[in-house]
Design an enzyme around this catalytic site. Structure first.
Site, mmCIF file in Angstrom:
data_model
loop_
_atom_site.group_PDB
_atom_site.id
_atom_site.type_symbol
_atom_site.label_atom_id
_atom_site.label_comp_id
_atom_site.label_asym_id
_atom_site.label_seq_id
_atom_site.Cartn_x
_atom_site.Cartn_y
_atom_site.Cartn_z
ATOM 1 N N LYS A 53 17.666 0.835 -4.719
ATOM 2 C CA LYS A 53 18.972 0.551 -4.119
ATOM 3 C C LYS A 53 19.933 1.693 -4.426
ATOM 4 O O LYS A 53 20.644 2.176 -3.542
ATOM 5 C CB LYS A 53 19.528 -0.787 -4.642
ATOM 6 C CG LYS A 53 18.788 -2.002 -4.065
ATOM 7 C CD LYS A 53 19.164 -3.316 -4.756
ATOM 8 C CE LYS A 53 18.283 -4.451 -4.248
ATOM 9 N NZ LYS A 53 18.521 -5.742 -4.919
ATOM 10 N N GLN A 97 21.297 -8.118 -10.212
ATOM 11 C CA GLN A 97 19.900 -8.302 -9.799
ATOM 12 C C GLN A 97 19.350 -9.623 -10.360
ATOM 13 O O GLN A 97 19.511 -9.929 -11.537
ATOM 14 C CB GLN A 97 19.060 -7.107 -10.287
ATOM 15 C CG GLN A 97 17.621 -7.108 -9.781
ATOM 16 C CD GLN A 97 17.479 -6.945 -8.278
ATOM 17 O OE1 GLN A 97 18.336 -6.362 -7.617
ATOM 18 N NE2 GLN A 97 16.410 -7.480 -7.716
ATOM 19 N N ASP A 120 25.778 -9.189 -1.736
ATOM 20 C CA ASP A 120 24.544 -9.979 -1.590
ATOM 21 C C ASP A 120 24.774 -11.216 -0.700
ATOM 22 O O ASP A 120 23.826 -11.816 -0.226
ATOM 23 C CB ASP A 120 24.075 -10.490 -2.962
ATOM 24 C CG ASP A 120 22.947 -9.659 -3.548
ATOM 25 O OD1 ASP A 120 22.157 -9.099 -2.777
ATOM 26 O OD2 ASP A 120 22.866 -9.585 -4.791
#
Ligand code: GUN
Length: 292
Positions: A53, A97, A120
């Site tokens: 990422k 994460q 997200d």
């Protein structure tokens, strides 16, 4: 012969577009988009994801920062980091994460992220906005599936979409997106899950089949009808007879592909789209246009 939907190529195209958007944002407002990533613990798959990422951010001109903390980090310390980023105007996107170590409550951490920085799309406010059709951050994998569908010309209008899987990250949001009354939506949606009796009787009715179960090759040729469009979200690592491992989907490609009109492969299908959409969400966050 099915059309193979090239997620890798489409993701590259989106990254090029994002790169142009980053340059335009810098030129017009002097803003460099910034994404901050928090990785707690040493899960090997998470380490790879987070590194990728950040690498992709760099490629398109997004500033990124990875904070790594040991698995013993307390929930309070995680919350403190999130709050510091909430208050930092140079941080436009916050990504924690998942999964987090067991002693940390994932919901509490997600709820601590400012909804306007929740790239997200996991915060209840963004989940709720998606559900009622308001603008908000859409989770990256379902957003990527819609892009794949849109950019390969698959018509969802009035189609029967069958979603297998009900996770908060993929199943629930993609079912919502496909049902919405708007372009690349307006489908009739059926959601199947582990409690579904006679799964094949539902999947055989699908014009569009989304497999997001996390069980290797659960969808076989017997589960589909001729002309189906198949989106395989599975990322299952399986052991081969020679002891090596490989990444494979929820769909048994060999038996499904001959019946399908179009199908995503694994790898190079949905996977690359997730990061591309994260970059897109980060620029959207930096533009300030989403919540204005
Ligand atoms: N773990 C697996 N997929 C994801 C994702 O899309 N976002 C975050 N934050 N963690 C994940």
């Amino acid at each position: 012969m099915a059309m193979i939907i090239d997620g890798k190529a489409i993701a590259e195209q989106i990254r090029d577009e994002v790169q142009r958007d980053v340059a335009a944002l810098q030129a017009s407002k002097g803003i460099t988009p910034g994404l901050s990533l928090l990785l707690v613990g040493d899960d090997p798959a998470s380490q790879v994801y987070v590194r990728n990422k950040a690498k992709m951010c760099e490629q398109v001109g997004i500033r990124s920062e990875i904070v790594r903390r040991p698995a013993t980090t307390s929930e309070a310390e995680v919350l403190e980091q999130v709050r510091a980023w909430n208050a930092d105007p140079t941080v436009h996107g916050i990504l924690v994460q998942l999964p987090l170590p067991k002693h940390i409550n994932e919901h509490r951490v997600i709820e601590a992220i400012a909804p306007s920085k929740d790239v997200d799309g996991f915060h209840p406010e963004n989940a709720g906005r998606l559900m009622i059709g308001l603008p908000g951050f859409v989770p990256c994998t379902p957003a990527g599936i819609i892009e794949l569908i849109a950019r390969t010309g698959v018509d969802t209008n009035g189609a029967h979409a069958v979603v297998v899987g009900r996770s908060n990250i993929v199943g629930k949001p993609i079912a919502n997106l496909l049902a919405q009354k708007r372009p690349h939506g307006n489908a009739t949606v059926t959601m199947c899950h582990t409690g579904t009796r006679d799964l094949a009787s539902f999947t055989r009715q699908a014009d569009i089949l989304i497999a997001a179960v996390g069980v290797a090759h659960i969808i076989t040729g017997d589960h589909v009808r001729d002309g189906v469009v198949v989106i395989d979200v599975g990322m299952n690592r399986i052991m081969l007879p020679d002891g090596t491992t490989k990444l494979t989907g929820d769909v048994d490609f060999a038996s499904v592909e001959p019946k399908a009109r179009a199908i995503t492969p694994v790898p190079r299908g949905v996977g690359p789209m997730t990061i591309a959409m994260l970059l897109k969400n980060t620029v959207l966050g930096a533009s300030g246009e989403l919540y204005s």
